[in-house]
Write a protein that holds these residues in place. Structure first.
Motif, PDB file in Angstrom:
ATOM      1  N   LEU A 174       0.623  -0.948   0.000  1.00 41.63           N
ATOM      2  CA  LEU A 174       0.038  -0.083  -0.062  1.00 41.63           C
ATOM      3  C   LEU A 174       0.913   1.218   0.128  1.00 41.63           C
ATOM      4  CD1 LEU A 174      -2.858   0.864  -0.197  1.00 41.63           C
ATOM      5  CD2 LEU A 174      -3.002   0.807   2.326  1.00 41.63           C
ATOM      6  N   GLN A 175       1.935   1.144   0.772  1.00 42.48           N
ATOM      7  CA  GLN A 175       2.925   2.310   0.708  1.00 42.48           C
ATOM      8  C   GLN A 175       3.635   2.558  -0.732  1.00 42.48           C
ATOM      9  OE1 GLN A 175       3.070   4.306   3.377  1.00 42.48           O
ATOM     10  NE2 GLN A 175       4.238   5.669   1.661  1.00 42.48           N
ATOM     11  N   ASP A 176       3.985   1.476  -1.288  1.00 44.58           N
ATOM     12  CA  ASP A 176       4.313   1.418  -2.586  1.00 44.58           C
ATOM     13  C   ASP A 176       3.246   2.176  -3.547  1.00 44.58           C
ATOM     14  OD1 ASP A 176       6.775   0.088  -2.012  1.00 44.58           O
ATOM     15  OD2 ASP A 176       5.610  -1.783  -2.708  1.00 44.58           O
ATOM     16  N   LEU A 177       1.974   1.973  -3.425  1.00 43.67           N
ATOM     17  CA  LEU A 177       1.081   2.541  -4.326  1.00 43.67           C
ATOM     18  C   LEU A 177       1.088   4.115  -3.966  1.00 43.67           C
ATOM     19  CD1 LEU A 177      -1.571  -0.203  -4.318  1.00 43.67           C
ATOM     20  CD2 LEU A 177      -0.006   0.536  -6.359  1.00 43.67           C
ATOM     21  N   ASN A 189       3.314   5.991  -2.906  1.00 43.92           N
ATOM     22  CA  ASN A 189       4.691   6.747  -3.083  1.00 43.92           C
ATOM     23  C   ASN A 189       4.527   7.126  -4.621  1.00 43.92           C
ATOM     24  OD1 ASN A 189       5.598   6.838  -0.709  1.00 43.92           O
ATOM     25  ND2 ASN A 189       6.735   4.836  -0.914  1.00 43.92           N
ATOM     26  N   LEU A 190       3.707   6.333  -5.730  1.00 41.66           N
ATOM     27  CA  LEU A 190       3.536   6.762  -6.974  1.00 41.66           C
ATOM     28  C   LEU A 190       2.726   7.964  -7.279  1.00 41.66           C
ATOM     29  CD1 LEU A 190       2.726   3.105  -8.208  1.00 41.66           C
ATOM     30  CD2 LEU A 190       4.976   4.284  -8.489  1.00 41.66           C
ATOM     31  N   PRO A 191       2.897   8.678  -8.356  1.00 41.77           N
ATOM     32  CA  PRO A 191       2.134   9.796  -8.582  1.00 41.77           C
ATOM     33  C   PRO A 191       0.543   9.585  -8.332  1.00 41.77           C
ATOM     34  CG  PRO A 191       3.772   9.618 -10.289  1.00 41.77           C
ATOM     35  CD  PRO A 191       3.801   8.324  -9.458  1.00 41.77           C
ATOM     36  N   GLN A 192      -0.193  10.555  -7.915  1.00 41.58           N
ATOM     37  CA  GLN A 192      -1.521  10.230  -7.342  1.00 41.58           C
ATOM     38  C   GLN A 192      -2.373  11.294  -8.012  1.00 41.58           C
ATOM     39  OE1 GLN A 192      -2.297   8.067  -4.451  1.00 41.58           O
ATOM     40  NE2 GLN A 192      -0.334   7.474  -5.301  1.00 41.58           N
ATOM     41  N   ARG A 193      -3.456  10.762  -8.255  1.00 45.38           N
ATOM     42  CA  ARG A 193      -4.813  11.569  -8.970  1.00 45.38           C
ATOM     43  C   ARG A 193      -6.067  11.703  -7.915  1.00 45.38           C
ATOM     44  NH1 ARG A 193      -6.761  13.238 -13.964  1.00 45.38           N
ATOM     45  NH2 ARG A 193      -9.231  13.438 -13.865  1.00 45.38           N
ATOM     46  N   THR A 194      -6.497  12.771  -7.891  1.00 40.01           N
ATOM     47  CA  THR A 194      -7.624  13.086  -7.054  1.00 40.01           C
ATOM     48  C   THR A 194      -8.774  13.595  -7.968  1.00 40.01           C
ATOM     49  OG1 THR A 194      -6.238  13.594  -4.996  1.00 40.01           O
ATOM     50  CG2 THR A 194      -8.747  14.456  -5.105  1.00 40.01           C
ATOM     51  N   GLN A 195      -9.865  12.767  -7.788  1.00 41.01           N
ATOM     52  CA  GLN A 195     -10.952  13.376  -8.744  1.00 41.01           C
ATOM     53  C   GLN A 195     -12.525  13.262  -7.770  1.00 41.01           C
ATOM     54  OE1 GLN A 195      -9.865  10.470 -11.503  1.00 41.01           O
ATOM     55  NE2 GLN A 195     -11.124   8.774 -10.972  1.00 41.01           N
ATOM     56  N   ILE A 196     -13.326  14.189  -8.131  1.00 35.14           N
ATOM     57  CA  ILE A 196     -14.653  14.189  -7.380  1.00 35.14           C
ATOM     58  C   ILE A 196     -15.462  13.726  -8.622  1.00 35.14           C
ATOM     59  CG2 ILE A 196     -16.587  15.383  -6.156  1.00 35.14           C
ATOM     60  CD1 ILE A 196     -13.984  17.147  -5.159  1.00 35.14           C
ATOM     61  N   THR A 197     -16.303  12.507  -8.545  1.00 32.76           N
ATOM     62  CA  THR A 197     -17.115  12.031  -9.399  1.00 32.76           C
ATOM     63  C   THR A 197     -18.324  11.573  -8.941  1.00 32.76           C
ATOM     64  OG1 THR A 197     -15.848   9.982  -9.454  1.00 32.76           O
ATOM     65  CG2 THR A 197     -15.081  11.719 -11.077  1.00 32.76           C
ATOM     66  N   ARG A 198     -19.305  11.044  -9.907  1.00 39.26           N
ATOM     67  CA  ARG A 198     -20.512  10.569  -9.311  1.00 39.26           C
ATOM     68  C   ARG A 198     -20.643   9.238  -9.851  1.00 39.26           C
ATOM     69  NH1 ARG A 198     -25.876  12.796 -12.183  1.00 39.26           N
ATOM     70  NH2 ARG A 198     -25.393  11.182 -13.604  1.00 39.26           N
ATOM     71  N   LYS A 239     -15.238  11.923  -3.339  1.00 37.56           N
ATOM     72  CA  LYS A 239     -13.635  12.512  -3.755  1.00 37.56           C
ATOM     73  C   LYS A 239     -12.721  11.275  -3.625  1.00 37.56           C
ATOM     74  CE  LYS A 239     -10.218  16.051  -2.152  1.00 37.56           C
ATOM     75  NZ  LYS A 239     -10.173  16.840  -1.254  1.00 37.56           N
ATOM     76  N   TRP A 240     -12.250  10.985  -4.688  1.00 43.41           N
ATOM     77  CA  TRP A 240     -11.435   9.820  -4.757  1.00 43.41           C
ATOM     78  C   TRP A 240     -10.062  10.059  -4.968  1.00 43.41           C
ATOM     79  CZ3 TRP A 240     -13.945   5.278  -3.561  1.00 43.41           C
ATOM     80  CH2 TRP A 240     -15.423   5.229  -3.553  1.00 43.41           C
ATOM     81  N   GLN A 241      -8.905   9.371  -4.368  1.00 41.89           N
ATOM     82  CA  GLN A 241      -7.518   9.663  -4.635  1.00 41.89           C
ATOM     83  C   GLN A 241      -6.894   8.091  -4.411  1.00 41.89           C
ATOM     84  OE1 GLN A 241      -5.426  11.751  -1.683  1.00 41.89           O
ATOM     85  NE2 GLN A 241      -3.559  11.358  -2.370  1.00 41.89           N
ATOM     86  N   GLY A 242      -6.093   8.187  -5.511  1.00 44.81           N
ATOM     87  CA  GLY A 242      -5.379   6.930  -6.068  1.00 44.81           C
ATOM     88  C   GLY A 242      -4.482   6.998  -6.744  1.00 44.81           C
ATOM     89  N   ILE A 280      -8.436   4.849 -11.837  1.00 46.44           N
ATOM     90  CA  ILE A 280      -7.438   4.690 -10.731  1.00 46.44           C
ATOM     91  C   ILE A 280      -7.628   3.642  -9.989  1.00 46.44           C
ATOM     92  CG2 ILE A 280      -7.414   7.298 -10.919  1.00 46.44           C
ATOM     93  CD1 ILE A 280      -8.861   7.458  -8.423  1.00 46.44           C
ATOM     94  N   LEU A 281      -6.649   3.424  -9.136  1.00 47.46           N
ATOM     95  CA  LEU A 281      -6.826   2.516  -8.098  1.00 47.46           C
ATOM     96  C   LEU A 281      -6.989   3.295  -6.676  1.00 47.46           C
ATOM     97  CD1 LEU A 281      -3.863  -0.145  -9.397  1.00 47.46           C
ATOM     98  CD2 LEU A 281      -6.423  -0.542  -9.348  1.00 47.46           C
ATOM     99  N   ALA A 282      -7.874   3.488  -6.338  1.00 44.26           N
ATOM    100  CA  ALA A 282      -8.212   4.273  -5.139  1.00 44.26           C
ATOM    101  C   ALA A 282      -8.171   3.684  -3.682  1.00 44.26           C
ATOM    102  CB  ALA A 282      -9.767   4.725  -5.353  1.00 44.26           C
TER     103      ALA A 282
END
Length: 259
Positions: free
Chosen positions: A113-116, A118-127, A139-142, A194-196
């Protein structure tokens, strides 16, 4: 565009009678209906081709502002996978959890989980739109799935990403009860796929799929697999479950649930 939506509305209408106290029983009853099977098989290809033609491979699902967040994001489906293995992962705060990336790749990966994180992240607010008829904005981040897959180096023959999950439905007496889902590599490399590991600025709860769930924002809620343990790249969906590409597609739902 309205002609593409009619089959899905009809599906929801048919489903209303089948969904009761037990989501699983309702879905199984629907999948056994000849009428449901007939229109699903004819509508799915049309929906898939239309979205690919009209939307292309990079069109984005609508994103929202924080003011639009739903006060409650419903927990649906499995609330916690059964069995000691998952319970031990929860007890350790997923310290020993690993995501396996394998199949048709040149460089298989095992990521913590820490490896993931440490990778570049994306945050998105979706329905999130559920086939049962409810929606919620979250609001998802992953980590974008594309980043992980590029590190694994897909082989040329790979066409699908198959997500193997921790939850098991023991009522499936034919041995296909292990939950899984799949998408094609067009959606796998989409920027909003994304893998959130976070929802609404906090770690995923167990009910929402901890430690990791799929978000493929241009498809309906049942495609957003929870409790992801492994991503396997494959040339075909044959040999997985009943061969339809996912636990619910195996039981009559559309494999491609584009919206």
């Amino acid at each position: 565009m309205s002609s593409i939506q009619i089959p899905r509305r009809r599906f929801l209408a048919l489903g209303a009678a089948g969904f009761g106290a037990s989501l699983l029983a309702g879905c199984d009853r629907l999948s056994e209906s000849p009428e449901v099977g007939e229109f699903l098989s004819s509508a799915e290809g049309l929906t898939y081709r239309a979205q690919r033609l009209l939307g292309g491979s990079h069109s984005l699902a609508r994103e929202y502002a924080e003011a639009d967040l739903s006060p409650v994001f419903k927990v649906n489906g499995t609330h916690m996978p059964e069995g000691d293995d998952y319970a031990e992962l929860v007890e350790s705060n997923f310290a020993r959890w690993r995501l396996r990336i394998d199949g048709l790749v040149a460089n298989p990966l095992d990521l913590s989980l820490q490896d993931l994180r440490n990778l570049p992240q994306r945050t998105q607010i979706t329905r999130h739109d559920c086939v049962e008829g409810w929606s919620a904005i979250g609001k998802w981040q992953g980590v974008p799935l594309s980043i992980v897959l590029k590190r694994a180096s897909p082989l040329p023959e790979a066409r699908f990403a198959v997500f193997h999950c921790a939850d098991m439905y023991e009522h499936a007496l034919d041995g296909t009860g292990q939950y899984y889902e799949s998408i094609d590599l067009i959606d796998a490399f989409h920027p909003q796929t994304i893998l959130a590991h976070r929802l609404n600025d906090g770690p995923l709860s167990v009910g929402h799929g901890a430690p990791l769930r799929l978000r493929v924002e241009r498809q309906l809620g049942y495609k957003q697999a929870k409790y992801v343990m492994r991503v396997e790249l494959a040339a075909s969906l044959e040999g997985f479950g009943r061969g339809k590409g996912g636990f619910w597609p195996d039981r009559g739902y559309e494999w491609y649930a584009g919206i």
